[in-house]
Design a protein around this motif. Structure first.
Motif, PDB file in Angstrom:
ATOM      1  N   LYS A 236      -9.766  -0.373  -8.733  1.00 28.89           N
ATOM      2  CA  LYS A 236      -9.342   0.952  -8.272  1.00 28.89           C
ATOM      3  C   LYS A 236      -7.943   1.302  -8.762  1.00 28.89           C
ATOM      4  O   LYS A 236      -7.326   2.253  -8.276  1.00 28.89           O
ATOM      5  CB  LYS A 236      -9.390   1.008  -6.740  1.00 28.89           C
ATOM      6  CG  LYS A 236     -10.788   0.803  -6.166  1.00 28.89           C
ATOM      7  CD  LYS A 236     -10.747   0.831  -4.651  1.00 28.89           C
ATOM      8  CE  LYS A 236     -12.141   0.628  -4.058  1.00 28.89           C
ATOM      9  NZ  LYS A 236     -12.120   0.613  -2.571  1.00 28.89           N
TER      10      LYS A 236
ATOM     11  N   ARG B 254       0.824  -1.212   0.000  1.00 22.74           N
ATOM     12  CA  ARG B 254       0.000   0.000   0.000  1.00 22.74           C
ATOM     13  C   ARG B 254       0.860   1.264   0.000  1.00 22.74           C
ATOM     14  O   ARG B 254       0.475   2.286  -0.557  1.00 22.74           O
ATOM     15  CB  ARG B 254      -0.938  -0.015   1.210  1.00 22.74           C
ATOM     16  CG  ARG B 254      -1.949   1.098   1.211  1.00 22.74           C
ATOM     17  CD  ARG B 254      -2.984   0.881   2.306  1.00 22.74           C
ATOM     18  NE  ARG B 254      -4.006   1.901   2.287  1.00 22.74           N
ATOM     19  CZ  ARG B 254      -5.105   1.885   3.043  1.00 22.74           C
ATOM     20  NH1 ARG B 254      -5.307   0.861   3.867  1.00 22.74           N
ATOM     21  NH2 ARG B 254      -5.984   2.857   2.969  1.00 22.74           N
TER      22      ARG B 254
ATOM     23  N   SER C 267     -12.611   3.118   2.998  1.00 28.72           N
ATOM     24  CA  SER C 267     -12.911   2.514   1.694  1.00 28.72           C
ATOM     25  C   SER C 267     -13.895   1.368   1.865  1.00 28.72           C
ATOM     26  O   SER C 267     -14.431   0.844   0.893  1.00 28.72           O
ATOM     27  CB  SER C 267     -11.630   1.994   1.030  1.00 28.72           C
ATOM     28  OG  SER C 267     -11.140   0.839   1.696  1.00 28.72           O
TER      29      SER C 267
ATOM     30  N   ASN D 288      -8.168  -8.120   0.514  1.00 25.87           N
ATOM     31  CA  ASN D 288      -8.318  -6.970  -0.385  1.00 25.87           C
ATOM     32  C   ASN D 288      -9.797  -6.578  -0.473  1.00 25.87           C
ATOM     33  O   ASN D 288     -10.618  -7.087   0.293  1.00 25.87           O
ATOM     34  CB  ASN D 288      -7.692  -7.239  -1.753  1.00 25.87           C
ATOM     35  CG  ASN D 288      -8.506  -8.175  -2.625  1.00 25.87           C
ATOM     36  OD1 ASN D 288      -9.471  -8.799  -2.175  1.00 25.87           O
ATOM     37  ND2 ASN D 288      -8.117  -8.292  -3.882  1.00 25.87           N
ATOM     38  N   ASP D 289     -10.124  -5.693  -1.402  1.00 26.52           N
ATOM     39  CA  ASP D 289     -11.502  -5.209  -1.492  1.00 26.52           C
ATOM     40  C   ASP D 289     -12.442  -6.225  -2.126  1.00 26.52           C
ATOM     41  O   ASP D 289     -13.651  -5.960  -2.240  1.00 26.52           O
ATOM     42  CB  ASP D 289     -11.555  -3.904  -2.297  1.00 26.52           C
ATOM     43  CG  ASP D 289     -10.934  -2.735  -1.544  1.00 26.52           C
ATOM     44  OD1 ASP D 289     -10.711  -2.877  -0.331  1.00 26.52           O
ATOM     45  OD2 ASP D 289     -10.670  -1.698  -2.175  1.00 26.52           O
TER      46      ASP D 289
ATOM     47  N   ASP E 296      -0.761   4.986  -0.591  1.00 27.63           N
ATOM     48  CA  ASP E 296      -2.123   4.435  -0.630  1.00 27.63           C
ATOM     49  C   ASP E 296      -2.392   3.792  -2.000  1.00 27.63           C
ATOM     50  O   ASP E 296      -3.432   4.024  -2.614  1.00 27.63           O
ATOM     51  CB  ASP E 296      -3.152   5.518  -0.334  1.00 27.63           C
ATOM     52  CG  ASP E 296      -4.463   4.928   0.188  1.00 27.63           C
ATOM     53  OD1 ASP E 296      -4.476   3.731   0.550  1.00 27.63           O
ATOM     54  OD2 ASP E 296      -5.471   5.660   0.209  1.00 27.63           O
TER      55      ASP E 296
ATOM     56  N   SER F 153      -6.296  -3.489  -1.712  1.00 28.81           N
ATOM     57  CA  SER F 153      -7.167  -2.744  -2.610  1.00 28.81           C
ATOM     58  C   SER F 153      -7.752  -3.671  -3.681  1.00 28.81           C
ATOM     59  O   SER F 153      -8.074  -4.831  -3.404  1.00 28.81           O
ATOM     60  CB  SER F 153      -6.423  -1.565  -3.227  1.00 28.81           C
ATOM     61  OG  SER F 153      -7.323  -0.697  -3.899  1.00 28.81           O
TER      62      SER F 153
END
Length: 443
Positions: A188, A130, A243, A209-210, A139, A184
């Protein structure tokens, strides 16, 4: 219609059953003679790679220290916020091969994993992608504008994906792969790491992660979780910070701290804390003169009861010093922790796994603590329960609870003298699967 019960996959079940792990934080800035400052560390590159020179490096000593604590798994920070890799990556040139040790073949990650297997500790790897102060990544985003930024972002993403492939293919099966602050999502613009891990390490716990979290952060770095703490969650992911969906981050991450008994996804909680975290300090990385911040044993045992004893997996952060060793004071505290866990919970005075859920003593017996456990291979089924004890004056309720899960430790504040203890399951989804109901006379 009966409620569907979320079931853990192989790696989630193993991770909860392990209960206690250690993560070793080590990075080039340990050697810069400056106090660790996270905000500054994330944006200020360290150009002199030769600062990293532990004189007596012994990663096997790290692993032995973890084992002495009672940990069943150990994790090494292969990269952190500086971007420096503790192994000779072919993708990332900012790594140990540039140091000139062992003809450029020094590999802390590989040696650490070998030591884990030698000492019957499950090995894991932590990757910080990150932030990378050396390459100007903040980020997940390459600093800059226009085409220059886009090209640097693409190059960084490709480098990270190659590094993840290296970690997943060079060292054999891994117990956990931990992405610092999450990883992430390619949606993105971040590196696409999930398919790499799933292809090459299908039985490694993916965190996270997301798109997917096979475990969740328990909402603080205190080493504790709330009670109740459920192993189920309403989403298959948690996001990172804001997020995440609002329902996850609102009210101080309340949902992460408790989980959701009606959640559709099995996602157990992690409670993490640095070993050096008392007295107003919170040290993940070694600094000189900080020995007084090592948690007292009594605090660590309270942490254990409020994490492992509340259905979470506890991960303690330990940092080797500039010599390349776990400092003697830290190692001693880990040894004390392992010994105290054995003393308090190694030998129950009585246990039962029968479906009657009754413990009987031939005469009046002092009881200090109880442990309950469900067989989580069937999912977390029990929603509420209470425990009665037969004392000199008759039966009385001594505890009322909700979540049990992998382990529920019940400490009886002043002890209890009784001849029988009975567990009552008040509500469960499906047939309850209790595998342990133990009584202890230690505290």
């Amino acid at each position: 219609m009966a409620q569907e019960i979320p079931i853990p996959n192989t790696q989630q079940l193993a991770w909860q059953q392990a209960e206690l792990g250690v993560v070793f934080h080590y990075d080039i800035h340990v050697f810069d003679n400056k106090p660790y400052n996270q905000a500054d560390n994330r944006i200020t590159p360290i150009s002199n790679i030769h600062l990293f020179k532990p004189a007596h490096l012994d990663v096997e000593q790290w692993v032995i220290s973890a084992k002495e604590s009672g940990a069943k798994f150990a994790i090494i920070t292969a990269t952190h916020e500086t971007g420096f890799a503790l192994y000779p990556s072919k993708a990332n040139p900012y790594n140990t091969s540039a140091l000139g040790w062992k003809n450029g073949k020094e590999d802390l990650v590989g040696d650490f994993i070998k030591a884990c297997r030698k000492h019957d500790i499950k090995p894991g790897v932590y990757l910080g992608i990150r932030w990378n102060s050396y390459l100007g990544i903040h980020d997940f985003k390459a600093i800059g504008t226009g085409d220059v930024q886009k090209k640097r972002q693409q190059d960084y993403n490709e480098m990270v994906e190659k590094m993840v492939t290296e970690i997943c293919t060079w060292y054999g099966p891994l117990f956990e792969i931990w992405f610092d602050g999450g990883a992430s999502s390619p949606d993105k613009g971040a590196p696409n790491v999930l398919p790499i891990v799933k292809k090459y390490q299908p039985n490694s716990l993916f965190y996270h992660n997301d798109q997917l979290a096979e475990a969740r952060w328990g909402g603080s770095e205190t080493g504790t979780v709330n009670y109740p703490c459920w192993s189920t969650f309403p989403f298959p992911y948690t996001g990172s910070g804001e997020s995440a969906p609002e329902s996850i981050y609102k009210n101080g991450y309340a949902l992460l701290k408790t989980g959701d008994p009606n959640g559709s996804y099995f996602m157990p909680a992690m409670a993490d804390a640095p070993l050096r975290g008392t007295g107003g300090r919170h040290e993940w990385f070694w600094e000189p003169g900080d020995e007084k911040t090592i948690y007292p044993l009594s605090d660590l045992m309270d942490m254990y009861r409020k994490s492992v004893g509340r259905n979470a997996t506890l991960i303690l952060g330990v940092t080797p010093d500039t010599s390349g060793l776990v400092p003697s004071q830290d190692r001693l505290r880990l040894q004390e922790l392992g010994n105290e866990i054995k003393r308090q919970y190694g030998s129950p005075i009585k246990n039962t796994s029968s479906e009657k859920f009754i413990i009987k003593f031939p005469t009046l017996q002092e009881v200090q603590q109880l442990i309950l456990a469900e067989d989580l291979s069937y999912g977390q089924r029990i929603r509420s329960f209470h425990i009665d004890a037969k004392t000199k004056t008759g039966w009385k309720t001594i505890f009322t609870g909700t979540s049990i899960g992998q382990k529920c430790i019940i400490s009886l504040e002043h002890g209890l003298n009784c001849t029988e203890i009975k567990l009552h399951i008040d509500h469960a989804i499906g047939s309850p699967k209790i595998i342990n109901f133990n009584a202890y006379d230690t505290f």
